[in-house]
Structures are given as structure tokens and as C-alpha cells.
Write an enzyme that holds these catalytic residues in place. Sequence first.
Site, PDB file in Angstrom:
ATOM      1  N   ASP A 111       0.822  -1.220   0.000  1.00 38.04           N
ATOM      2  CA  ASP A 111       0.000   0.000   0.000  1.00 38.04           C
ATOM      3  C   ASP A 111       0.849   1.259   0.000  1.00 38.04           C
ATOM      4  O   ASP A 111       0.412   2.311  -0.445  1.00 38.04           O
ATOM      5  CB  ASP A 111      -0.946   0.008   1.200  1.00 38.04           C
ATOM      6  CG  ASP A 111      -2.110  -0.914   0.922  1.00 38.04           C
ATOM      7  OD1 ASP A 111      -1.923  -2.137   1.035  1.00 38.04           O
ATOM      8  OD2 ASP A 111      -3.181  -0.421   0.538  1.00 38.04           O
TER       9      ASP A 111
ATOM     10  N   LYS B 133      -1.200  -5.130   4.013  1.00 34.91           N
ATOM     11  CA  LYS B 133      -2.266  -5.677   4.852  1.00 34.91           C
ATOM     12  C   LYS B 133      -1.727  -6.289   6.143  1.00 34.91           C
ATOM     13  O   LYS B 133      -0.698  -6.973   6.135  1.00 34.91           O
ATOM     14  CB  LYS B 133      -3.023  -6.724   4.020  1.00 34.91           C
ATOM     15  CG  LYS B 133      -4.179  -7.417   4.693  1.00 34.91           C
ATOM     16  CD  LYS B 133      -5.178  -6.468   5.300  1.00 34.91           C
ATOM     17  CE  LYS B 133      -5.697  -5.408   4.351  1.00 34.91           C
ATOM     18  NZ  LYS B 133      -6.442  -4.320   5.058  1.00 34.91           N
TER      19      LYS B 133
HETATM   20  O1  MRU Z   1      -7.683  -2.937   3.078  1.00 33.03           O
HETATM   21  P1  MRU Z   1      -7.463  -3.319   1.641  1.00 33.03           P
HETATM   22  O2  MRU Z   1      -8.241  -4.516   1.219  1.00 33.03           O
HETATM   23  O3  MRU Z   1      -7.625  -2.138   0.712  1.00 33.03           O
HETATM   24  O4  MRU Z   1      -5.922  -3.732   1.600  1.00 33.03           O
HETATM   25  C1  MRU Z   1      -5.362  -4.196   0.408  1.00 33.03           C
HETATM   26  C2  MRU Z   1      -3.954  -4.617   0.554  1.00 33.03           C
HETATM   27  O5  MRU Z   1      -3.364  -4.515   1.604  1.00 33.03           O
HETATM   28  C3  MRU Z   1      -3.251  -5.089  -0.663  1.00 33.03           C
HETATM   29  O6  MRU Z   1      -2.306  -6.062  -0.348  1.00 33.03           O
HETATM   30  C4  MRU Z   1      -2.522  -3.894  -1.302  1.00 33.03           C
HETATM   31  O7  MRU Z   1      -3.413  -2.838  -1.519  1.00 33.03           O
HETATM   32  C5  MRU Z   1      -1.868  -4.249  -2.564  1.00 33.03           C
HETATM   33  S1  MRU Z   1      -3.106  -4.587  -3.790  1.00 33.03           S
HETATM   34  C6  MRU Z   1      -2.519  -4.617  -5.275  1.00 33.03           C
END
Ligand code: MRU
Length: 351
Positions: free
Chosen positions: A241, A252
Site C-alpha cells: 500500500d 495488509k
Molecule cells: O484494506 P485493503 O483490502 O484495501 O488492503 C489491500 C492490501 O493490503 C493489498 O495487499 C494492497 O493494496 C496491494 S493490492 C494490489
Amino acid sequence: MNNRLAQSNDSVRALSWTPAGLSILDQRLLPGEVRFELFERAEGVAEAIRSMRVRGAPAIGIAAAFGVVLAARHRYARNPEHWRREIMQDLQTLAGSRPTAVNLFWALERMRQAFGEIQGEPEPVLLERAKAIHEADIEGNKIMGELGSDILADARGVLTHCNTGSLATGGYGTALGVIRSAVRKGLERIFATETRPWNQGARLTLWELQQDGIPATLIADSCAATILKSGRVQWVIVGADRIAANGDVANKIGTYSLAVLARYHKVRFMVVAPVSTIDPALADGGGIRIEERERSELLPRCFRDDPGSVDAWNPVFDVTPAELVDVLVTERGVVQHPDQAGIERLLSSQP
Ligand code: MRU
């Protein structure tokens, strides 16, 4: 299912632009229900991001870019003289939807920069830019798919976390894109964590792979050490992220634990993310704002209406130190053992 997409084992698209607005696949309902909702206003798109109808760092950025198009349409229709001033409020609303994924702020900045080129009606210029952001994301994912899957050449099994596929991006996916490409090159086993508490792995990754006929095996998050010890997995592959200038990776919640476990078991750890996920303004991961979501996402249902008697803490991302990352794959190239120098070299290379 679009035939061309089906042939490339990539049939899912969560975001699509229509003349009436942005169509968003509601990821809260998957896998039980596949429902698209049309958003005609920027506030609606911001709410769709906040409520996780759309989620995943690149997908959030793309949705926000189309949100800016909708904002411009609305502001210009109401006040063609002063749309530039009024739209700033919409940019703020979109920026306030979620804090951790830097792709959101990157995409909003790209859209804002286009304001300078506009004479007259803003929608055509902004729509072209939003579509370009969307298309470039898919192209970038395919490049990362090739680069990452070449590195996996000797792997028989991989473990992935959260959902990083077509649902989380413009299409194809980051970590899951590498896995898609690797499956075409002979990868045999994919293990996916359930990814509590929101269950992105159990609900979204399994569904998305099922749509494309790619078999995967779900494990409980707490099974990770056991699977890594078993020898059935040679790589853990995750998205990101936000990546700091020194290579620390916010992703995550649970990613950090997996990286520690991978190092202990001599399993390699790959992060796959577009360059837009790198935030060179942050020296290290300590500066990354970690989103904390409602405790109701975590608490068993029976406790939710009983505030006070039980508590829960729900940070939804964590930071993995760069030293635990074996390789970072971006659309601009691969960085082995990422650190500040490696990230600098990557960013200064030609796009
Ligand atoms: O809370 P989320 O579902 O938006 O978190 C998503 C993630 O952590 C993904 O691993 C990250 O965004 C990479 S997605 C290509």
C-alpha cells in the site's frame, strides 16, 4: 465474460467507466453476490472507497481518478467560471476516504496537475487522464507479472496474502498478477491466507482465481508457520500500500508476521507493486499512517451491540522492514534486497 480477457486468465474487472458514471463491483458482497453499482458523484466514490466496496491500493487510486472526472462534470455544470476552485473540496473528500495507500494521493495529484491544461469544459481532458491511469496500471501489472514470474522459475508453491488481483487493481493484479503469469509457466500450488478480519483472501482471492480457473488452497492465517515449515512453499508474494524511501513496506495486517516467518524458514519474500506505491517523501516505514478501522469489523457479532464491556484494536496494515524483503518487483524493474540506494536507482531509471 469478455473472451479476450478469459483467454489470458484475467476475466474480472471491478471498475469500469460508463457515460453515466463509474461502475464499481461491490467487494463487500463477494463471493456470494456479484453486484455492480453506478456512481455519478465524487462523494459517492469517496464513500465507496471508505466503505471498501472498492479496495486495494491501485484500485483506490483509479476509482479516485474517475471520482475527479465526476466532480468536474458536476462543478462545471453548476458553475463553469469557478469549477477549479470548487472542485478542491471534492479532492479533499476523496483524499480523506482512506489514509494508507499512497496510490490514492498519487492519482489525485496526477488529476490535479491536468487542471492546468484545461480550457473550457474539463471532462474530456480529465476523463482521458483517468482512463490513461487505469490502462497504465493494467499494462504495468502485466510487465510485473513477467518480471516476477521469471524470478519464480524454480518455485513449486507460493503463499499469498490479502487480495492483490484484478479486484485490487485496474486489472490482472500485482502479486496475484505475478502468480497468474507463473501459473502459465508451470507454477503448481497457490496457497492463500484467509486475511482476517475482512477475509480478502478467503472471499476475494479465492473467488477471483476461481473465475479464471486457477486452483488455489485456502489456509487459516494461523496456519502460515506450518505451511512455510512444510517445504511446500518457496516464495511468499504480497502487494503493498505504501513503500518508504528505504524500502520498508506497508501492506495488509499480517504481512509483517509472514515476512518474519519466511525469513526463519528460509522461504523467500517478494513484494510486487507499481512505482506509484513508492512514497519517496517518507524516509522509512515509521512515517506511514496506518489505518485503524472500526472494532466492529473485528469483534464477533454478539459483542458489537455491547460497547464498553469488550474491546478490540483493528489496525488494518502493518510495516515490514526492508531487510525482510528479498525482492521488490515494479513495472520499471526489479530491486534485489531493497534499500534506500536500490529505491533511488529505481526511481531515477527511465519509466
Ligand atoms: O484494506 P485493503 O483490502 O484495501 O488492503 C489491500 C492490501 O493490503 C493489498 O495487499 C494492497 O493494496 C496491494 S493490492 C494490489
